[in-house]
Design a protein around this motif. Structure first.
Motif, PDB file in Angstrom:
ATOM      1  N   HIS A 269      51.280  52.432  56.677  1.00 32.70           N
ATOM      2  CA  HIS A 269      51.005  51.449  55.617  1.00 32.70           C
ATOM      3  C   HIS A 269      51.877  50.209  55.781  1.00 32.70           C
ATOM      4  O   HIS A 269      51.398  49.065  55.627  1.00 32.70           O
ATOM      5  CB  HIS A 269      51.249  52.080  54.245  1.00 32.70           C
ATOM      6  N   GLU A 270      53.151  50.391  56.136  1.00 32.20           N
ATOM      7  CA  GLU A 270      54.052  49.258  56.324  1.00 32.20           C
ATOM      8  C   GLU A 270      53.613  48.393  57.496  1.00 32.20           C
ATOM      9  O   GLU A 270      53.687  47.155  57.434  1.00 32.20           O
ATOM     10  CB  GLU A 270      55.485  49.755  56.526  1.00 32.20           C
ATOM     11  N   ARG A 271      53.131  49.033  58.590  1.00 27.91           N
ATOM     12  CA  ARG A 271      52.639  48.249  59.716  1.00 27.91           C
ATOM     13  C   ARG A 271      51.425  47.422  59.312  1.00 27.91           C
ATOM     14  O   ARG A 271      51.251  46.274  59.750  1.00 27.91           O
ATOM     15  CB  ARG A 271      52.285  49.176  60.893  1.00 27.91           C
ATOM     16  N   PHE A 272      50.578  48.036  58.490  1.00 32.45           N
ATOM     17  CA  PHE A 272      49.386  47.309  58.025  1.00 32.45           C
ATOM     18  C   PHE A 272      49.787  46.110  57.168  1.00 32.45           C
ATOM     19  O   PHE A 272      49.249  45.002  57.338  1.00 32.45           O
ATOM     20  CB  PHE A 272      48.483  48.258  57.233  1.00 32.45           C
ATOM     21  N   ILE A 273      50.742  46.278  56.256  1.00 37.05           N
ATOM     22  CA  ILE A 273      51.193  45.181  55.394  1.00 37.05           C
ATOM     23  C   ILE A 273      51.827  44.077  56.230  1.00 37.05           C
ATOM     24  O   ILE A 273      51.561  42.870  56.041  1.00 37.05           O
ATOM     25  CB  ILE A 273      52.183  45.693  54.335  1.00 37.05           C
ATOM     26  N   THR A 274      52.664  44.474  57.201  1.00 41.95           N
ATOM     27  CA  THR A 274      53.314  43.486  58.074  1.00 41.95           C
ATOM     28  C   THR A 274      52.279  42.695  58.853  1.00 41.95           C
ATOM     29  O   THR A 274      52.391  41.466  59.030  1.00 41.95           O
ATOM     30  CB  THR A 274      54.276  44.198  59.025  1.00 41.95           C
ATOM     31  N   GLN A 275      51.230  43.399  59.343  1.00 41.15           N
ATOM     32  CA  GLN A 275      50.172  42.720  60.087  1.00 41.15           C
ATOM     33  C   GLN A 275      49.440  41.712  59.214  1.00 41.15           C
ATOM     34  O   GLN A 275      49.171  40.572  59.634  1.00 41.15           O
ATOM     35  CB  GLN A 275      49.196  43.759  60.645  1.00 41.15           C
ATOM     36  N   GLN A 276      49.113  42.118  57.961  1.00 39.45           N
ATOM     37  CA  GLN A 276      48.387  41.215  57.076  1.00 39.45           C
ATOM     38  C   GLN A 276      49.226  39.998  56.704  1.00 39.45           C
ATOM     39  O   GLN A 276      48.712  38.867  56.604  1.00 39.45           O
ATOM     40  CB  GLN A 276      47.961  41.970  55.812  1.00 39.45           C
ATOM     41  N   GLN A 277      50.535  40.188  56.535  1.00 33.81           N
ATOM     42  CA  GLN A 277      51.409  39.050  56.216  1.00 33.81           C
ATOM     43  C   GLN A 277      51.480  38.086  57.398  1.00 33.81           C
ATOM     44  O   GLN A 277      51.481  36.848  57.215  1.00 33.81           O
ATOM     45  CB  GLN A 277      52.806  39.567  55.867  1.00 33.81           C
TER      46      GLN A 277
END
Length: 471
Positions: A269-277
């Motif tokens: 989930h953190e990788r996904f959030i970092t990617q979206q940011q």
């Protein structure tokens, strides 16, 4: 082929050779009295008169017993009482030291009922095209062995005798004969004696083990040292059976380390959030910088994904290697449990007939499932060794090679990872080998019970008492 008969007058007391008497009565169908022979071994001349040594064929009456010494000056005195109605032996009965292997129904042609005259007219057909094909295949696999003939109808069993030998492999199979409904009809090929095939090492010793545990008459041969050594180290780590899916983890003692905790889904989930940011920030850049930033981000993501995959692969390999080490060093199970698991697998695969539905042709008794399996294995080993249907019986060769490997890990004091992987690669061969080893362990264990069991009792009595008085 048959043991020589001896004339036994019942009026006068005479001296006879005890071994010849014992073999003669065995050949007539008499049954050794286990308790009486054991008492004779431990008590000798002080064995009470009337002690039964051999029983009638139905094991209900005494055929040979101890009698009063009558001033025999240290010579054993015996009394023989044989009734004519007990004489039911015929040409299908096996003499001592002979063994019969029934061919499995699945690989034998159904033989129609024929008269004795029909049996006399049976011929060997060597001119059919099918036989020519089999002969060619045989020559390709065994160029040093002549092609086997084609028998019509197909034999239903094989009889042979075992003899001791001072050379490899220490036991030899002699006078093999094909049978039709337990009557000898054709000479069968002799197995190889060169010791270069795995089947050569195991055919005779396993045949003797089978004979000692089945309805075959008692033999005086001794199981070779190789089997005794194997039986003393015939335990199997429980983890190996679990890895081979022959034993449920719930039925095995605890042997492996607990699984590592599952991956934290927060990381994904953190990788996904970092990617979206990162994508959101890229949209604020001019188009040229946006494309450059996107390529850089994707490259970093691919590199990070590759690192994660390599790490997961390394962890998976380490976990499997640790599991293999723990399986090899896990709690060892007795051979009877291993044999039960192996039999269950073979029966489930349809490779061993259910003993409840198959009875012994000679006695009418239900066959033990272990004996049924070992008997089929021996038939496969014999056929492969003499080059008959060698391709179809390659499974028996594989089982012998697994027994070779089994012997090697016992001699070196433990299994290796390669041994474990060989078991997992060919679970069928391992199960056949485990069934054979289970029977070996059982037979040798029975020999060690009560001072050596019936065979050792008989051998010792025959060694001590060469001549006896018979009346």
């Amino acid at each position: 082929m048959w043991p020589r008969c001896i004339v036994i007058p019942l009026i006068n007391v005479i001296l006879v050779d005890l071994e010849e008497l014992y073999e003669f009565l065995l050949d007539r169908g008499a049954v050794p009295d286990v308790k009486g022979i054991h008492m004779l071994r431990i008590s000798g001349l002080w064995t009470p008169a009337g002690t039964s040594l051999m029983l009638s064929p139905d094991s209900k009456q005494t055929a040979l017993r101890m009698s009063m010494p009558d001033d025999s000056e240290g010579v054993l005195s015996l009394a023989l009482q044989w009734k004519p109605e007990w004489n039911k032996r015929n040409c299908s009965s096996l003499p001592p030291s002979w063994i019969r292997l029934e061919f499995p129904a699945m690989s034998s042609t159904k033989v129609e009922c024929r008269s004795d005259k029909d049996v006399e007219k049976l011929t060997i057909n060597t001119s059919t095209s099918a036989n020519g094909h089999e002969a060619q295949k045989h020559r390709n696999l065994y160029p040093d062995v002549p092609p086997p003939p084609s028998y019509s109808p197909s034999p239903t069993s094989l009889r042979f005798r075992l003899t001791s030998s001072s050379t490899h492999p220490f036991l030899q199979l002699r006078s093999p004969t094909y049978e039709l409904r337990h009557e000898p009809v054709w000479s069968a090929p002799l197995p190889s004696l060169d010791g270069t095939r795995p089947t050569t090492t195991w055919l005779a010793p396993l045949s003797l083990t089978f004979g000692l545990s089945s309805h075959c008459p008692t033999t005086f041969l001794t199981l070779p040292t190789i089997l005794h050594n194997l039986s003393r180290s015939s335990f199997m780590p429980c983890g190996i059976l679990v890895l081979a899916h022959l034993l449920s983890p719930n039925d095995a003692p605890e042997w492996e380390s607990p699984e590592p905790p599952k991956k934290n889904h927060l990381d994904t989930h953190e990788r996904f959030i970092t990617q979206q940011q990162a994508i959101a920030r890229e949209r604020l850049l001019p188009e040229a910088q946006q494309q450059q930033a996107a390529r850089l981000r994707q490259s970093e993501e691919l590199s990070a994904m590759g690192t994660r995959m390599r790490k997961e692969q390394r962890e998976r390999v380490e976990r499997e290697e640790r599991r293999e080490r723990e399986a090899i060093n896990s709690t060892k199970l007795q051979m009877d449990l291993v044999q039960t698991a192996a039999l269950g697998f073979l029966e489930g695969e349809g490779l061993v007939a259910d003993a409840k539905n198959e009875s012994d042709n000679a006695t009418g008794d239900h066959k033990d499932l272990t004996l049924t399996a070992v008997e089929r294995l021996l038939v496969g080993i014999y056929r492969a060794d003499v080059g008959i249907d060698a391709e179809e019986n390659q499974w028996a060769v594989d089982a012998c090679e697994m027994l070779d490997r089994w012997r090697d890990w016992v001699e070196r004091g433990g299994m290796t990872k390669e041994d474990l992987r060989a078991i997992l690669r060919d679970k069928h061969a391992f199960c056949w080998a485990a069934v054979a080893m289970g029977l070996v362990t059982k037979v040798i264990g029975e020999e060690r019970t009560d001072g050596g069991g019936l065979l050792n009792d008989v051998r010792e009595c025959l060694r001590v008492w060469k001549k006896v008085r018979l009346g």
